[in-house]
Scaffold this motif. Structure first.
Motif, PDB file in Angstrom:
ATOM      1  N   LYS A 372       6.669   3.572   9.138  1.00 50.25           N
ATOM      2  CA  LYS A 372       6.690   3.471   7.531  1.00 50.25           C
ATOM      3  C   LYS A 372       6.559   2.064   7.457  1.00 50.25           C
ATOM      4  O   LYS A 372       5.981   1.756   6.472  1.00 50.25           O
ATOM      5  CB  LYS A 372       8.010   3.855   7.019  1.00 50.25           C
ATOM      6  CG  LYS A 372       8.233   3.733   5.506  1.00 50.25           C
ATOM      7  CD  LYS A 372       9.620   4.391   5.182  1.00 50.25           C
ATOM      8  CE  LYS A 372       9.976   3.890   3.586  1.00 50.25           C
ATOM      9  NZ  LYS A 372      11.150   4.636   3.376  1.00 50.25           N
ATOM     10  N   ALA A 373       7.268   1.116   8.013  1.00 45.75           N
ATOM     11  CA  ALA A 373       7.242  -0.219   7.852  1.00 45.75           C
ATOM     12  C   ALA A 373       5.710  -0.799   8.098  1.00 45.75           C
ATOM     13  O   ALA A 373       5.224  -1.644   7.654  1.00 45.75           O
ATOM     14  CB  ALA A 373       8.164  -0.937   9.027  1.00 45.75           C
ATOM     15  N   ASN A 374       5.060  -0.346   9.183  1.00 49.17           N
ATOM     16  CA  ASN A 374       3.654  -0.430   9.500  1.00 49.17           C
ATOM     17  C   ASN A 374       2.711  -0.373   8.408  1.00 49.17           C
ATOM     18  O   ASN A 374       1.816  -0.948   8.081  1.00 49.17           O
ATOM     19  CB  ASN A 374       3.026   0.060  10.742  1.00 49.17           C
ATOM     20  CG  ASN A 374       3.558  -0.533  12.085  1.00 49.17           C
ATOM     21  OD1 ASN A 374       3.947  -1.643  12.150  1.00 49.17           O
ATOM     22  ND2 ASN A 374       3.801   0.338  12.971  1.00 49.17           N
ATOM     23  N   LYS A 375       2.968   0.883   7.808  1.00 53.05           N
ATOM     24  CA  LYS A 375       2.424   1.398   6.568  1.00 53.05           C
ATOM     25  C   LYS A 375       2.371   0.256   5.249  1.00 53.05           C
ATOM     26  O   LYS A 375       1.406   0.102   4.822  1.00 53.05           O
ATOM     27  CB  LYS A 375       2.572   2.735   6.277  1.00 53.05           C
ATOM     28  CG  LYS A 375       1.753   3.494   5.067  1.00 53.05           C
ATOM     29  CD  LYS A 375       1.974   4.901   4.837  1.00 53.05           C
ATOM     30  CE  LYS A 375       1.135   5.497   3.654  1.00 53.05           C
ATOM     31  NZ  LYS A 375       0.875   4.628   2.614  1.00 53.05           N
ATOM     32  N   GLU A 376       3.753   0.005   4.952  1.00 54.98           N
ATOM     33  CA  GLU A 376       3.875  -0.827   4.110  1.00 54.98           C
ATOM     34  C   GLU A 376       3.223  -2.317   4.462  1.00 54.98           C
ATOM     35  O   GLU A 376       3.078  -2.680   3.455  1.00 54.98           O
ATOM     36  CB  GLU A 376       5.658  -1.049   3.969  1.00 54.98           C
ATOM     37  CG  GLU A 376       6.156   0.202   3.253  1.00 54.98           C
ATOM     38  CD  GLU A 376       7.663   0.126   3.303  1.00 54.98           C
ATOM     39  OE1 GLU A 376       8.198  -1.092   3.816  1.00 54.98           O
ATOM     40  OE2 GLU A 376       8.424   0.863   2.837  1.00 54.98           O
ATOM     41  N   LEU A 377       3.426  -2.735   5.699  1.00 57.11           N
ATOM     42  CA  LEU A 377       2.727  -3.828   5.890  1.00 57.11           C
ATOM     43  C   LEU A 377       1.166  -3.937   5.901  1.00 57.11           C
ATOM     44  O   LEU A 377       0.703  -4.869   5.447  1.00 57.11           O
ATOM     45  CB  LEU A 377       3.248  -4.276   7.395  1.00 57.11           C
ATOM     46  CG  LEU A 377       2.467  -5.664   7.868  1.00 57.11           C
ATOM     47  CD1 LEU A 377       2.831  -6.770   7.013  1.00 57.11           C
ATOM     48  CD2 LEU A 377       2.771  -5.870   9.322  1.00 57.11           C
ATOM     49  N   LEU A 378       0.667  -2.716   6.043  1.00 61.78           N
ATOM     50  CA  LEU A 378      -0.564  -2.528   6.086  1.00 61.78           C
ATOM     51  C   LEU A 378      -0.976  -2.533   4.541  1.00 61.78           C
ATOM     52  O   LEU A 378      -2.261  -3.030   4.213  1.00 61.78           O
ATOM     53  CB  LEU A 378      -1.121  -1.368   6.613  1.00 61.78           C
ATOM     54  CG  LEU A 378      -2.608  -0.977   6.577  1.00 61.78           C
ATOM     55  CD1 LEU A 378      -3.474  -2.098   7.390  1.00 61.78           C
ATOM     56  CD2 LEU A 378      -3.068   0.521   7.254  1.00 61.78           C
ATOM     57  N   ARG A 383      -3.423  -5.463  -0.039  1.00 61.46           N
ATOM     58  CA  ARG A 383      -3.484  -5.951  -1.355  1.00 61.46           C
ATOM     59  C   ARG A 383      -3.643  -7.699  -1.379  1.00 61.46           C
ATOM     60  O   ARG A 383      -4.272  -7.967  -2.301  1.00 61.46           O
ATOM     61  CB  ARG A 383      -2.128  -5.818  -2.219  1.00 61.46           C
ATOM     62  CG  ARG A 383      -1.987  -3.959  -2.334  1.00 61.46           C
ATOM     63  CD  ARG A 383      -0.986  -4.169  -3.377  1.00 61.46           C
ATOM     64  NE  ARG A 383       0.376  -4.361  -2.673  1.00 61.46           N
ATOM     65  CZ  ARG A 383       1.191  -3.639  -2.077  1.00 61.46           C
ATOM     66  NH1 ARG A 383       0.713  -2.127  -2.007  1.00 61.46           N
ATOM     67  NH2 ARG A 383       2.401  -3.839  -1.847  1.00 61.46           N
ATOM     68  N   LEU A 384      -3.289  -8.051  -0.475  1.00 59.21           N
ATOM     69  CA  LEU A 384      -3.192  -9.732  -0.295  1.00 59.21           C
ATOM     70  C   LEU A 384      -4.640  -9.874  -0.110  1.00 59.21           C
ATOM     71  O   LEU A 384      -5.327 -10.939  -0.674  1.00 59.21           O
ATOM     72  CB  LEU A 384      -2.311 -10.266   0.931  1.00 59.21           C
ATOM     73  CG  LEU A 384      -2.577 -11.517   1.147  1.00 59.21           C
ATOM     74  CD1 LEU A 384      -1.976 -12.481  -0.012  1.00 59.21           C
ATOM     75  CD2 LEU A 384      -1.698 -11.928   2.295  1.00 59.21           C
ATOM     76  N   GLU A 385      -5.353  -9.339   0.844  1.00 53.80           N
ATOM     77  CA  GLU A 385      -6.788  -9.575   1.021  1.00 53.80           C
ATOM     78  C   GLU A 385      -7.672  -9.347   0.007  1.00 53.80           C
ATOM     79  O   GLU A 385      -8.544 -10.253  -0.337  1.00 53.80           O
ATOM     80  CB  GLU A 385      -7.330  -8.716   2.338  1.00 53.80           C
ATOM     81  CG  GLU A 385      -6.720  -8.936   3.696  1.00 53.80           C
ATOM     82  CD  GLU A 385      -7.314  -8.045   4.764  1.00 53.80           C
ATOM     83  OE1 GLU A 385      -7.800  -6.876   4.212  1.00 53.80           O
ATOM     84  OE2 GLU A 385      -6.863  -8.396   5.846  1.00 53.80           O
ATOM     85  N   MET A 386      -7.338  -8.311  -1.025  1.00 48.97           N
ATOM     86  CA  MET A 386      -8.105  -8.070  -2.277  1.00 48.97           C
ATOM     87  C   MET A 386      -7.749  -8.964  -3.308  1.00 48.97           C
ATOM     88  O   MET A 386      -8.859  -9.577  -3.794  1.00 48.97           O
ATOM     89  CB  MET A 386      -7.496  -6.871  -2.763  1.00 48.97           C
ATOM     90  CG  MET A 386      -8.274  -5.527  -2.032  1.00 48.97           C
ATOM     91  SD  MET A 386      -7.357  -3.990  -2.684  1.00 48.97           S
ATOM     92  CE  MET A 386      -8.394  -4.087  -4.282  1.00 48.97           C
TER      93      MET A 386
END
Length: 419
Positions: A372-378, A383-386
């Motif tokens: 779950k944490a990995n998904k949130e981080l991903l 979003r940051l990259e966008m």
């Protein structure tokens, strides 16, 4: 005059005395076929056919173990006969010493060969080089003329390729062991049943007998050629093996009990638990029960959603790993990773199966949390990259507009620049 035993000259007086009182002992004999009894000096005796305890016994035991091979059957027969005779020799000696009030070890020994002769086992010829003593230096070399075992083999018309007088060796070593109070074993190194000129024995403490046999063969090189396939009886070796097996079993138990999760061995035929560690539960909780009874409290093999992975192990003969939900004592679900592995016999058949259960409930929760944490981080990274791409796009457009404004001002003849 000695006529029941042959001994070195210096021992003759002692054995003549023994011959006298042992003879009196056997003169007090009463037989009553109507009651099926034979009594000697107030003790009940029995008559046993010699062949039934020698050549016929070997044949019977060999047939019982014919799948393991003739040699294995003979080895088992030898072990049984030696142990039985050794125990009988010790008990007969103890009883006789008590009745005759014998105290001195040599005096106790002297009665043995004469008793041996009266009971029909064999005549005894003790060699002069013998050194009977109550310590590790004990050494006895002797012949058994007319030994009942070799005589039975010869009378049957069967010739052996190994020494057959196992009970003679066992009984005589048992009697002498009781007389001197030290462990003794005897080995027949030559035997008339295999074509030798005598039934010859060497008796010594277990730790010394191999050395004595080797020394004798060096002293008698011509006889050494005939000393083949002799065996030092395994009475003491088997005791050592039993001790080693016990240590190995304790070591194995220590290893499996050190495994923190349930570990157990299952019979492939009836699924009964044969061995388990402490994590699986106390022995009285699983002994004689099936794995599905202990783990699922079922009376029948697992089916449906609870199919035991061991069934797959038995079918494929390969290791299996599955995940199962088990419920703890409070009824809470726990997730287990179940490892099943086969134990095969020499023909490749599954005879036992090993199952190892590892509770992975907390690990799974951690894995889910990490997932779950990995998904949130991903998601955040995406979003940051966008955002970065959008920001970089605006900056690029601003720069392009500045350039266009400056070019326009130059064309208009203006000298100022837009920064």
């Amino acid at each position: 005059m000695l006529n029941t035993v042959k001994v070195p000259e210096q021992l003759a007086p002692l054995f003549e005395k023994a011959q006298e009182y042992v003879g009196r002992y056997f003169q007090e004999r009463k037989e009553d076929p109507s009651k099926g009894t034979i009594e000697i000096f107030g003790e009940r005796y029995i008559l046993v056919r010699a062949a039934s305890m020698s050549v016929d016994f070997f044949e019977t035991v060999s047939k019982l173990y014919e799948k393991e091979g003739e040699e294995e059957g003979r080895n088992i027969a030898r072990q049984l006969l030696f142990d039985i005779a050794h125990a009988i020799g010790k008990q007969d000696a103890r009883n006789f010493h008590k009745k005759m009030e014998l105290k001195d070890p040599i005096e106790k020994l002297s009665a043995g060969p004469i008793h041996f002769s009266h009971t029909g086992w064999a005549f005894v010829d003790i060699f002069a080089e013998s050194r009977p003593s109550s310590d590790e230096d004990y050494y006895l070399i002797y012949d058994h003329p007319y030994a009942f075992e070799s005589a039975a083999w010869i009378a049957s018309g069967k010739k052996s390729d190994f020494p057959v007088c196992v009970m003679n060796a066992g009984y005589s070593s048992g009697w002498c062991e009781e007389s001197f109070g030290i462990p003794l074993v005897a080995s027949e190194i030559m035997c008339t049943a295999k074509g030798d000129e005598a039934c010859r024995f060497i008796m010594a403490p277990p730790s010394r007998i191999e050395g004595h046999i080797a020394d004798y063969m060096k002293r008698e090189p011509e006889l050494a050629k005939k000393i083949t396939r002799y065996e030092v009886p395994g009475f003491f070796k088997r005791k050592e093996m039993e001790d080693e097996l016990k240590k190995a079993y304790e070591f194995m138990n220590a290893i499996i009990n050190a495994i923190p999760s349930p570990f157990y061995v299952i019979d492939a035929d009836d699924y009964k638990v044969k061995l388990a560690n402490a994590a699986f539960g106390p022995r009285d909780g699983w002994e004689g029960k099936t794995c599905y009874d202990v783990t699922h409290h079922r009376d029948e093999p697992c089916t449906g959603e609870h199919v035991c992975p061991l069934a797959e192990v038995k079918r494929t003969k390969r290791p299996v790993v599955v995940e199962h939900i088990h419920y703890d004592e409070d009824g809470r679900p726990r997730l287990y990773e179940v490892h099943g592995s086969p134990i095969l016999d020499k023909d490749g058949n599954v005879v036992h199966m090993i199952e190892y259960n590892q509770d992975i409930t907390e690990r799974k929760k951690m894995e889910e949390s990490l997932k779950k944490a990995n998904k949130e981080l991903l998601d955040k990274t995406t979003r940051l990259e966008m955002f970065q791409k959008m920001t970089m796009g605006r900056e690029q457009r601003i720069m392009e507009l500045k350039k266009e404004v400056n070019e326009l001002l130059e064309r208009l003849g203006e000298h100022r620049r837009y920064e």
